[in-house]
Design an enzyme around this catalytic site. Sequence first.
Site, PDB file in Angstrom:
ATOM      1  N   TYR A   4       0.832  -1.198   0.000  1.00  0.00           N
ATOM      2  CA  TYR A   4       0.000   0.000   0.000  1.00  0.00           C
ATOM      3  C   TYR A   4       0.872   1.256   0.000  1.00  0.00           C
ATOM      4  CZ  TYR A   4      -3.530   3.411   0.969  1.00  0.00           C
ATOM      5  OH  TYR A   4      -4.339   4.504   0.869  1.00  0.00           O
ATOM      6  N   ILE A  57      -3.802  10.584   2.782  1.00  0.00           N
ATOM      7  CA  ILE A  57      -3.553   9.158   2.520  1.00  0.00           C
ATOM      8  C   ILE A  57      -4.378   8.372   3.529  1.00  0.00           C
ATOM      9  CG2 ILE A  57      -1.799   7.350   2.361  1.00  0.00           C
ATOM     10  CD1 ILE A  57       0.286   9.383   1.799  1.00  0.00           C
ATOM     11  N   ALA A  58      -4.966   7.287   3.047  1.00  0.00           N
ATOM     12  CA  ALA A  58      -5.842   6.488   3.896  1.00  0.00           C
ATOM     13  C   ALA A  58      -5.060   5.699   4.941  1.00  0.00           C
ATOM     14  CB  ALA A  58      -6.670   5.530   3.036  1.00  0.00           C
ATOM     15  N   SER A  85      -7.385  12.582   5.480  1.00  0.00           N
ATOM     16  CA  SER A  85      -8.157  11.798   4.510  1.00  0.00           C
ATOM     17  C   SER A  85      -9.528  11.413   5.043  1.00  0.00           C
ATOM     18  CB  SER A  85      -7.378  10.528   4.158  1.00  0.00           C
ATOM     19  OG  SER A  85      -8.178   9.637   3.416  1.00  0.00           O
ATOM     20  N   TYR A 108     -14.154  12.602   0.172  1.00  0.00           N
ATOM     21  CA  TYR A 108     -14.621  11.758  -0.934  1.00  0.00           C
ATOM     22  C   TYR A 108     -16.140  11.821  -0.979  1.00  0.00           C
ATOM     23  CZ  TYR A 108     -10.344   9.119  -2.096  1.00  0.00           C
ATOM     24  OH  TYR A 108      -9.105   8.735  -2.549  1.00  0.00           O
ATOM     25  N   THR A 134     -11.825  15.412  -3.481  1.00  0.00           N
ATOM     26  CA  THR A 134     -11.084  14.575  -4.432  1.00  0.00           C
ATOM     27  C   THR A 134     -12.050  13.955  -5.433  1.00  0.00           C
ATOM     28  OG1 THR A 134      -9.403  14.061  -2.778  1.00  0.00           O
ATOM     29  CG2 THR A 134      -9.555  12.598  -4.679  1.00  0.00           C
ATOM     30  N   LYS A 198      -9.485  18.419  -6.036  1.00  0.00           N
ATOM     31  CA  LYS A 198      -8.229  17.672  -6.187  1.00  0.00           C
ATOM     32  C   LYS A 198      -8.410  16.545  -7.196  1.00  0.00           C
ATOM     33  CE  LYS A 198      -4.800  14.940  -3.596  1.00  0.00           C
ATOM     34  NZ  LYS A 198      -5.158  13.553  -3.879  1.00  0.00           N
ATOM     35  N   SER A 220      -3.234  16.689  -9.936  1.00  0.00           N
ATOM     36  CA  SER A 220      -2.805  15.418  -9.347  1.00  0.00           C
ATOM     37  C   SER A 220      -3.252  14.268 -10.220  1.00  0.00           C
ATOM     38  CB  SER A 220      -3.441  15.267  -7.950  1.00  0.00           C
ATOM     39  OG  SER A 220      -3.255  13.956  -7.455  1.00  0.00           O
ATOM     40  N   HIS A 222      -3.187  11.334  -8.532  1.00  0.00           N
ATOM     41  CA  HIS A 222      -3.345  10.435  -7.388  1.00  0.00           C
ATOM     42  C   HIS A 222      -2.069   9.610  -7.174  1.00  0.00           C
ATOM     43  CE1 HIS A 222      -7.083   9.513  -4.953  1.00  0.00           C
ATOM     44  NE2 HIS A 222      -6.216   8.684  -4.408  1.00  0.00           N
ATOM     45  N   ARG A 225      -1.933   5.957  -8.285  1.00  0.00           N
ATOM     46  CA  ARG A 225      -2.684   4.881  -7.630  1.00  0.00           C
ATOM     47  C   ARG A 225      -4.016   4.555  -8.291  1.00  0.00           C
ATOM     48  NH1 ARG A 225      -0.988   3.806  -2.210  1.00  0.00           N
ATOM     49  NH2 ARG A 225       0.613   5.238  -1.500  1.00  0.00           N
ATOM     50  N   GLY A 255       4.146  12.467  -6.794  1.00  0.00           N
ATOM     51  CA  GLY A 255       5.535  12.134  -7.059  1.00  0.00           C
ATOM     52  C   GLY A 255       6.570  13.017  -6.388  1.00  0.00           C
ATOM     53  N   GLY A 276       3.409  12.943  -0.310  1.00  0.00           N
ATOM     54  CA  GLY A 276       2.690  11.756   0.126  1.00  0.00           C
ATOM     55  C   GLY A 276       3.583  10.709   0.760  1.00  0.00           C
ATOM     56  N   ARG A 277       4.104   9.810  -0.071  1.00  0.00           N
ATOM     57  CA  ARG A 277       4.830   8.658   0.460  1.00  0.00           C
ATOM     58  C   ARG A 277       5.954   9.030   1.423  1.00  0.00           C
ATOM     59  NH1 ARG A 277       3.778   8.021  -4.873  1.00  0.00           N
ATOM     60  NH2 ARG A 277       2.332   6.341  -5.429  1.00  0.00           N
TER      61      ARG A 277
END
Lengths: 323, 323, 323, 323
Positions: A4, A57-58, A85, A108, A134, A198, A220, A222, A225, A255, A276-277
């Site tokens: 994930y 991020i979830a 999120s 969402y 989003t 978004k 974006s 996403h 994903r 990114g 993000g990551r």
Amino acid sequence: MWHYLDGGRDTPTGRGNRAALDAHPLLPRPLAEVRGGHTRLELFGETLGHPLLLAPIAYHRLQHPDGESACAMATAAQDGQMVVSTLASQPLEQIARAAEKPLWFQLYWQGSRERTARLLERALAAGYRCIVFTVDAPVKLATSPLPADVRPVNTEPPLPRRLQPDQSEVFDGWMAEAPGWHDLAWLRERVPVPLLIKGVLHAGDAVRAVDLGCDGVVVSNHGGRVLEVAPAALSRLPDVITALGGRVPVLYDSGIDSGADAFRALALGARAVLVGRPYLWGLAAAGALGVAHVIRLLRDELEMCMALCGCATLADISADRCG
Amino acid sequence: MWHYLDGGRDTPTGRGNRAALDAHPLLPRPLAEVRGGHTRLELFGETLGHPLLLAPIAYHRLQHPDGESACAMATAAQDGQMVVSTLASQPLEQIARAAEKPLWFQLYWQGSRERTARLLERALAAGYRCIVFTVDAPVKLATSPLPADVRPVNTEPPLPRRLQPDQSEVFDGWMAEAPGWHDLAWLRERVPVPLLIKGVLHAGDAVRAVDLGCDGVVVSNHGGRVLEVAPAALSRLPDVITALGGRVPVLYDSGIDSGADAFRALALGARAVLVGRPYLWGLAAAGALGVAHVIRLLRDELEMCMALCGCATLADISADRCG
Amino acid sequence: MWHYLDGGRDTPTGRGNRAALDAHPLLPRPLAEVRGGHTRLELFGETLGHPLLLAPIAYHRLQHPDGESACAMATAAQDGQMVVSTLASQPLEQIARAAEKPLWFQLYWQGSRERTARLLERALAAGYRCIVFTVDAPVKLATSPLPADVRPVNTEPPLPRRLQPDQSEVFDGWMAEAPGWHDLAWLRERVPVPLLIKGVLHAGDAVRAVDLGCDGVVVSNHGGRVLEVAPAALSRLPDVITALGGRVPVLYDSGIDSGADAFRALALGARAVLVGRPYLWGLAAAGALGVAHVIRLLRDELEMCMALCGCATLADISADRCG
Amino acid sequence: MWHYLDGGRDTPTGRGNRAALDAHPLLPRPLAEVRGGHTRLELFGETLGHPLLLAPIAYHRLQHPDGESACAMATAAQDGQMVVSTLASQPLEQIARAAEKPLWFQLYWQGSRERTARLLERALAAGYRCIVFTVDAPVKLATSPLPADVRPVNTEPPLPRRLQPDQSEVFDGWMAEAPGWHDLAWLRERVPVPLLIKGVLHAGDAVRAVDLGCDGVVVSNHGGRVLEVAPAALSRLPDVITALGGRVPVLYDSGIDSGADAFRALALGARAVLVGRPYLWGLAAAGALGVAHVIRLLRDELEMCMALCGCATLADISADRCG
């Protein structure tokens, strides 16, 4: 959990994001006067110490038991912002309290206006100061099963779905619960705080959203994903910037892995970026301290890029600093 | 030590340097008359046997106990030139004596005019015939700890740094000790010998430096060791050459690994090139003899490229010899 | 058998097909109204559930004992179409019966008009509703020997070949049995059902075929199995589309591996696509159920791409959805 | 021996040759009339069965004890031509006898007109029907030591070389023994048979050679064996063809590995091609039979490419058959 965390990087979209960022070298400008420089910005009425926002991020509790609250604490300590999120693994009120300052909330669509309104009201009541809607993930990707103690605690159970044998799961299932442009207009009327959209890659869509009253746009894909064959988000940023002509702030997401990446997106016209990551890695490694460390590293990198390229403030970062 | 020696090659900047050089094939011109050809050139009043200068690199004693003196001896024996680094690991007077001829001195800003002036005076007193002022590395990269017997013997201890909690280490720390354009003007007045500026990639900066009295410009991205996402130095050379219109010699530094690479930079308009890592490899392998061998190899390669491309002298090397 | 199944992918042609498809990212268009969307199309008088046809491939019994009949059953169950190969390993009448609906028949020239007419008549008698005449493989590739129980059961034994010592096996052997433009005209008169030409890459050839009465054109490089250095089939599609100006439907074949690939070909103007290797994998793994599963997966992917890109019907898929 | 056989392939020049060839896909043209097609051509008054000449390569006895004679026999048996190298490992008269027909002779300058004339006279006396003067290798590459029983049997011992300490081995050594344009003019007068110049990449040089009376030009970068950073030979072919305007035949040499490669060079305007490494592999593996087999394979490939692209004769191979 690693799957994930790292998901979407090694898709055509993810590799495209990386390649599009790498295609912009930064042009050093020595001997410029940058003493006393800084990374501060004004964004939707708030002064932030830097333009590195935490992307929504979830399920942060997949990475660390302290979950979203740890990120909220780190964000506030580092003078930044966080977009919590809809699929947070802790109650949105608890996260808000951990931050000790108003955060942003990512929304969402919840399958219907009534369900969406209930979630929105709850976020507004908890004091979230911006709503980030989003729109690029109407079709949920198949995901791994969640551990027993991690779940989306802020959303209602999914709506039951009854399809006829000749109906399409995509067109008559998922998309029947997806929002449309009319829903965005409806939402705009119910959001008394700044509303951002978004997941926009097409300039025409960005203009339409602002025409409907959006206060900001987040370009974006996403992070690779959702649609694995989408264009690099950065490749679409200039068109969106040009089409909007400065009417609202444009943020960039997808990114961003370093301060140099942030510099690139800012040089192409973004007002701020969503990371993000990288912060999830910090969270997984060391909880709130790990997240704070990642934010600080990225900010230091951004400052070094600015200093070497002769930029004392974010306003000095322009396209001619990037090759 | 290997990390230091090879540092910067496998960064986007380092790979970009390599790719930009490789993008220029050399066009053979058989049957041309090149007997009696040579690689001599006149540079700042001195006749050199070839245009392959040793680039300034810190701490040669990391590679070999004979350090900078070994390189100085090899340089003189091979009829070349060497730019001794501010961060040399031997006294600059000792290096000058080893060469048995006047070398060039690379100058880093020392945090203040007073400190910089003291180092400059010492280099001039030792007889260095050109000053190369490096401006592209105001922010020192974190480096590995040095062995006990290797240190920068020519510089004063770093200035104490007192930052307020809300101050930036980059903008209020490093950059407060970095030079500006006014400092270059100040320096020009104090340098009675030829003054070159090193680390320029932007044509406007090159022109400004020459307008302030610089006698030469070294186009360089520091071999990829400073900003890891800088453009390929070779990609910026033509703009600089064009903007200066022949007012001063332009030298090229970054990524030169062979005589063919030197030919490429010369074909694009450089008057000479600075070679870095290759001579350090020679130093590490065999001291002064190793450095001399590397210089001779590179010169032989350059001569073979010239002969095959029908160039009897450096003046014959022009853009139409390169694809 | 794996060699046959995967053949042609790792040739310049095969890699070119993949690269040409990958070069077209899909542009998401969120918030569009796509509820009730579908993938239906009308093709040569028949309504198909989706535009994913099974490409003609020889010897299905190499992959599974149920052979072509399994694919025919899966095709019908999934509301699609299948182009049965001249080199089928089961009698064409048996395959037709398994489908419980009229399929298409792929015709190879049989070395002479008499032999070709006999095969054509048999296919028409069995009720095949379209004839796809493949013209790009006059020279048979050397193939591995077939197992004892797998052979081309629908064709007559090869013609004996008598070459003089100074004759060319290619020009005087293979090509003497290959069809020409006059043979296409002859064939057109004998085919009372829609006639498509398959294996065209040159716009002029496509126009000539339609001028001779062909009802459709399949742009294809045979998936890389014939000429290993042919151009990417997708790179030739736009020229063919433009030259034909909508006179007949153009189908695309070569390298389609996913629903996104199908979307790309449709966005460039193809009316439908032929899928090859993916359904053979399904056949090898699980017979008719495997083929049906592959078709369903590809259709789901196509629907998701359409939904994310804001396309409710195939007619909405246009070039501006593709980067 | 493998090093010699494969040398130059994995250099920038060698990889560039491969990439330049691969950049030209072949465009199939089905249904064209090619029965009775052939690969014959008329070249300098001789009818050849195909345009695949054996390139001059030194020391065939490194690969097989039968050496150049084996290649000469295979060439004649396959109705082709062979360019025998100055550095052959068998007497040129013996090779000529093995062929049972006049071959071509490749001439290297022998350091002086007297020495060169002696070698030329010997080749003419042995009946060689064309002289191919190679001009792109004035600087001999360092080579591995030869086995005791393999040596250049047709050349005189090297001239003694006396350099002053300050003289350059390249400019004053090798290049002092290299030919110039005046030497070409001198040679032209002494060669009563067709004279080709080999190793030209610059259009101006090609024109100058023809102005001096050369009957043909071989575009070549010596297969990557001389200057490792030369441009792809194929990239220079069109300029040479255009500049010569059909005055003399242009042949192509460098990197031809297949019939498709030959087709590419012919499509860009070459009249014939020289094949190098492939026939040496055949020689090493199976002597004369191996060489004959390789020639036949390449010719079959060329015929298949022609047939698939609708070319009945070499004259039909034109640029629009290549992408």
